[in-house]
Scaffold this active site. Structure first.
Site, PDB file in Angstrom:
ATOM      1  N   ASP A   1       0.846  -1.485   0.035  1.00  0.00           N
ATOM      2  CA  ASP A   1      -0.056  -0.163  -0.042  1.00  0.00           C
ATOM      3  C   ASP A   1       1.017   1.195   0.012  1.00  0.00           C
ATOM      4  O   ASP A   1       1.335   1.603   1.086  1.00  0.00           O
ATOM      5  CB  ASP A   1      -0.852  -0.054   1.318  1.00  0.00           C
ATOM      6  CG  ASP A   1      -1.898   1.058   1.336  1.00  0.00           C
ATOM      7  OD1 ASP A   1      -2.289   1.492   0.274  1.00  0.00           O
ATOM      8  OD2 ASP A   1      -1.783   1.705   2.233  1.00  0.00           O
TER       9      ASP A   1
ATOM     10  N   GLU B   1      -1.540  -1.517  -4.922  1.00  0.00           N
ATOM     11  CA  GLU B   1      -2.607  -0.675  -4.970  1.00  0.00           C
ATOM     12  C   GLU B   1      -2.400   0.319  -5.734  1.00  0.00           C
ATOM     13  O   GLU B   1      -1.385   0.954  -6.165  1.00  0.00           O
ATOM     14  CB  GLU B   1      -3.323  -0.188  -3.685  1.00  0.00           C
ATOM     15  CG  GLU B   1      -4.488   0.542  -3.798  1.00  0.00           C
ATOM     16  CD  GLU B   1      -5.281   0.634  -2.526  1.00  0.00           C
ATOM     17  OE1 GLU B   1      -5.744   1.666  -2.159  1.00  0.00           O
ATOM     18  OE2 GLU B   1      -4.991  -0.397  -1.717  1.00  0.00           O
TER      19      GLU B   1
ATOM     20  N   ASP C   1      -2.081   1.062   7.549  1.00  0.00           N
ATOM     21  CA  ASP C   1      -1.365   0.845   6.097  1.00  0.00           C
ATOM     22  C   ASP C   1      -0.950  -0.745   5.960  1.00  0.00           C
ATOM     23  O   ASP C   1      -1.220  -0.945   4.910  1.00  0.00           O
ATOM     24  CB  ASP C   1      -0.205   1.812   6.130  1.00  0.00           C
ATOM     25  CG  ASP C   1      -0.645   3.263   5.984  1.00  0.00           C
ATOM     26  OD1 ASP C   1      -1.229   3.913   5.455  1.00  0.00           O
ATOM     27  OD2 ASP C   1      -0.146   4.035   7.163  1.00  0.00           O
TER      28      ASP C   1
END
Length: 181
Positions: free
Chosen positions: A7, A67, A139
């Site tokens: 991420d 992502e 996160d």
């Protein structure tokens, strides 16, 4: 298969590693690579690249899932996030890992069941799916969710692959992970 989820973020880049054995998912590790907000952009990118390289070297994943950057209202923030994402991708490529990319919508759908899930819902589903004793940082949870998304997508693509000859006869094909007719 061992999957490294990322991420990306300029201040905090989350990472999460899971193992997939058949349909079973098992937690391996997770954490956050933090950069110093007083550092230059180049120093922060260096921290991200080195951090991901260290995680990849230590845990030896088979592939990575990242992502895709969400386009923000603030162009400067979006650009900085894109640079952090680029640093993460560069580190993964240097580690010779196959990289797969997923939108936030796909990640949320794969973990929480719908694309508009809130961060807390994603965190809770990560805890449930991986049978974790506690809730990981936001996160790290997002990175684990990204890895879970890839595990689910990989299983679906394998199933589609086994159906491909029959689907081709009916005029369908798989392109970019999507079934097209």
């Amino acid at each position: 298969m061992r999957i490294l989820g990322i991420d990306p973020g300029l201040q905090r880049t989350g990472f999460g590693i899971i193992e997939q054995r058949g349909s079973a998912l098992q937690y391996v590790a997770s954490g956050v690579i933090r950069t110093d907000t007083d550092s230059t952009l180049a120093e922060r990118i260096h921290t991200i690249v080195q951090g991901i390289a260290q995680v990849a070297q230590e845990h030896k994943p088979d592939c990575a899932a990242v992502e895709i950057v969400f386009v923000n209202v603030n162009p400067k923030s979006t650009l900085l996030l894109g640079q952090a994402r680029g640093a993460a991708l560069a580190a993964l490529v240097l580690a010779t890992l196959p990289v797969h990319e997923y939108t936030a919508l796909q990640v949320k759908q794969a973990t929480a069941g719908h694309g508009k899930a809130k961060k807390e819902q994603v965190q809770e589903m990560v805890v449930r799916l991986l049978k974790l004793p506690g809730t990981p940082q936001a996160d790290a949870a997002d990175a684990l969710a990204c890895a879970i998304c890839h595990a689910h997508a990989g299983s679906t693509l394998q199933q589609l692959g086994s159906l491909a000859p029959g689907l081709a006869k009916r005029g369908y094909r798989v392109k970019g992970g999507r079934l097209i007719g």
